[in-house]
Scaffold this motif. Structure first.
Motif, mmCIF file in Angstrom:
data_model
loop_
_atom_site.group_PDB
_atom_site.id
_atom_site.type_symbol
_atom_site.label_atom_id
_atom_site.label_comp_id
_atom_site.label_asym_id
_atom_site.label_seq_id
_atom_site.Cartn_x
_atom_site.Cartn_y
_atom_site.Cartn_z
ATOM 1 N N SER A 1 38.520 32.280 66.796
ATOM 2 C CA SER A 1 38.018 31.071 66.154
ATOM 3 C C SER A 1 36.945 31.407 65.124
ATOM 4 N N GLY A 2 36.678 30.453 64.234
ATOM 5 C CA GLY A 2 35.597 30.600 63.264
ATOM 6 C C GLY A 2 36.103 30.736 61.851
ATOM 7 N N ARG A 3 35.883 31.910 61.252
ATOM 8 C CA ARG A 3 36.146 32.117 59.827
ATOM 9 C C ARG A 3 37.298 33.076 59.622
ATOM 10 N N ILE A 4 38.340 32.647 58.900
ATOM 11 C CA ILE A 4 39.346 33.566 58.379
ATOM 12 C C ILE A 4 38.773 34.161 57.106
ATOM 13 N N LEU A 5 38.837 35.478 56.983
ATOM 14 C CA LEU A 5 38.254 36.163 55.837
ATOM 15 C C LEU A 5 39.226 36.178 54.663
ATOM 16 N N GLN A 6 38.748 35.756 53.479
ATOM 17 C CA GLN A 6 39.515 35.940 52.250
ATOM 18 C C GLN A 6 38.921 37.100 51.481
ATOM 19 N N SER A 7 39.782 38.036 51.096
ATOM 20 C CA SER A 7 39.341 39.262 50.439
ATOM 21 C C SER A 7 38.635 38.973 49.117
ATOM 22 N N ARG A 8 37.681 39.817 48.803
ATOM 23 C CA ARG A 8 37.025 39.806 47.495
ATOM 24 C C ARG A 8 37.630 40.861 46.569
ATOM 25 N N PHE A 9 38.521 41.710 47.105
ATOM 26 C CA PHE A 9 39.025 42.869 46.373
ATOM 27 C C PHE A 9 40.516 42.792 46.060
ATOM 28 N N VAL A 10 41.313 42.177 46.916
ATOM 29 C CA VAL A 10 42.769 42.277 46.809
ATOM 30 C C VAL A 10 43.375 40.917 46.503
ATOM 31 N N LYS A 11 44.064 40.836 45.367
ATOM 32 C CA LYS A 11 44.817 39.645 45.003
ATOM 33 C C LYS A 11 46.244 40.052 44.691
ATOM 34 N N ILE A 12 47.189 39.451 45.407
ATOM 35 C CA ILE A 12 48.610 39.735 45.215
ATOM 36 C C ILE A 12 49.269 38.449 44.749
ATOM 37 N N GLY A 13 49.685 38.395 43.503
ATOM 38 C CA GLY A 13 50.291 37.175 42.994
ATOM 39 C C GLY A 13 49.265 36.063 42.861
ATOM 40 N N LYS A 14 49.510 34.940 43.513
ATOM 41 C CA LYS A 14 48.714 33.725 43.352
ATOM 42 C C LYS A 14 47.417 33.746 44.138
ATOM 43 N N TYR A 15 47.388 34.479 45.275
ATOM 44 C CA TYR A 15 46.271 34.353 46.214
ATOM 45 C C TYR A 15 45.575 35.683 46.485
#
Length: 425
Positions: free
Chosen positions: A185-199
């Motif tokens: 539970s809590g926070r799903i981490l979104q990368s600051r370094f890796v972008k593949i396509g749209k996200y």
């Protein structure tokens, strides 16, 4: 007579000051032990800077898998100073039907992420029955996914993704089949370094159970949760015996895994050889505890949050990164606080053993019995700290009041550091 009255008032005031009081804003309130209780904080900062919180509303007064639990949400548009009315989506409402294999029994222990480049928000939660430790390969908890594209006001119907995403993957792994999976539970981490396509990539920690042990794993997604893969595969766990876990990116983009354990935390690091392809390896886990001047959770093991912030020294202006870890300071589940350490050079995070030792603080957030906690970066560069507390009544009723506190880096570190803007945040 007048002096006696003044003295009595002074004594009364001093006595009141001795009573522990909440320092933050109440978001989800459990007033009495007779109320349906709240538990399990999760929070995200949306692209427009508004906040979205979500929590268990526990009709069954127990953990997910033991009866009906709904998910409730609240929003704030002023960094947590005030909160809009509670949102109660029909699609996040359990029905309490404990028939084996029925997934709509309840939804609980949610984690959340808001995309930084769009208005899309995703929640993943545990669902159904039985309790996590009591599952079998054919009868276990589900993993539900919800999406919102309007700031959390409305949500898609739940999609149950555990079989293809988790269980069938373990069936053909070197680790072998599991009989339970529990998303942290809590926070799903979104990368600051890796972008593949749209996200930008997502990372989410979870725990498995088989007949021998619990174990931690990290799953990642490059399409904002539509499909998932295991970071480092499923042949060997990065933290065998691990409990609820969280993850964060280190300054070089390596992934830090932080796991709940008795009296401290356990850490491991995934080193990428190719970030885009998610290739690399896990190192060996290390224990952070009083013996290495690490994180101390006296007489408890509890879910907390790990987060990295860009900072600068308030006196010299030197740029650095500040790693935060929240736990109940104890004894027991009480006095939630935040430990911190600066990562100035690559040698400061050269191994899990280095990460585990020599933490500073802690900064105490709660003066009361308190348990789970999580964090988000606010639009003003402060920390949005969201945590469970016995603000009004004891946990014998099955829940807490969920509190929010807006903390600056200066307050947290006693004025030593201030938040600095960074293109990756």
């Amino acid at each position: 007579m007048k002096n006696k009255s003044v003295k009595a008032l002074l004594l009364t005031f001093m006595a009141l000051m001795m009573i522990p009081r909440a320092w933050g804003q109440e978001v989800f309130t459990t007033l009495t032990v007779e109320d349906i209780p709240y538990r399990i904080p999760a929070i995200a900062t949306l692209r427009d800077g508004s906040l979205l919180t979500i929590a268990d509303y526990r009709h069954c007064r127990s953990d997910i898998g033991d009866g009906r639990i709904d998910l409730h949400l609240r929003r704030s548009t002023d960094n947590g100073a005030t909160w809009e009315p509670v949102i109660k989506p029909d699609v996040m409402e359990g029905d309490g039907d404990m028939t084996p294999g029925h997934q709509k029994v309840g939804y609980g222990d949610p984690c959340i992420v808001a995309d930084r480049t769009s208005d899309r928000v995703m929640v993943i939660s545990c669902a159904g029955a039985p309790l996590f430790p009591r599952g079998s390969r054919t009868h276990h908890q589900a993993m539900a996914r919800f999406y919102s594209d309007d700031g959390g006001h409305s949500w898609s119907a739940p999609q149950y993704i555990e079989e293809e995403t988790i269980y069938k993957v373990f069936d053909r792994s070197g680790y072998g089949p599991i009989r339970g999976w529990f998303v942290a539970s809590g926070r799903i981490l979104q990368s600051r370094f890796v972008k593949i396509g749209k996200y930008y990539r997502l990372y989410c920690a979870g725990s498995s159970i088989n007949d021998k042990e619990t174990a931690n794993w990290v799953i990642y997604s490059d399409d904002f949760g539509q499909s998932w893969s295991f970071l480092g595969g499923t042949d060997a766990s990065p933290i065998p015996g691990g409990d609820e876990a969280k993850c964060e990116e280190l300054p070089d983009g390596s992934l830090l895994l932080s796991s709940r354990t008795w009296a401290g935390r356990r850490f491991n690091i995934f080193r990428f050889t190719n970030r885009k392809k998610a290739c690399g390896h896990w190192e060996s886990p290390a224990f952070s505890n009083p013996d290495n001047n690490g994180i101390v959770a006296r007489e408890n093991a509890c879910n907390g949050e790990v987060m990295l912030l860009p900072v600068r020294d308030a006196e010299t202006g030197k740029k650095s990164s500040l790693l935060l870890q929240s736990v109940p300071l104890g004894p027991g589940r009480a006095n939630v606080g935040i430990y911190y350490k600066t990562l100035d050079e690559a040698e400061d995070y050269a191994s899990p053993e280095v990460i585990a030792k020599d933490w500073e603080g802690p900064f105490q957030v709660s003066l009361m019995p308190s348990a789970y906690s999580t964090m988000t970066l606010l639009s003003n560069g402060h920390i949005g700290f969201f945590y469970e507390e016995e603000t009004h009544c004891p946990v014998t009723g099955g829940g807490f009041t969920l509190m929010f506190r807006n903390l600056s880096v200066e307050e947290l570190t006693g004025g030593r550091y201030v938040f600095r803007q960074s293109r990756r945040y």
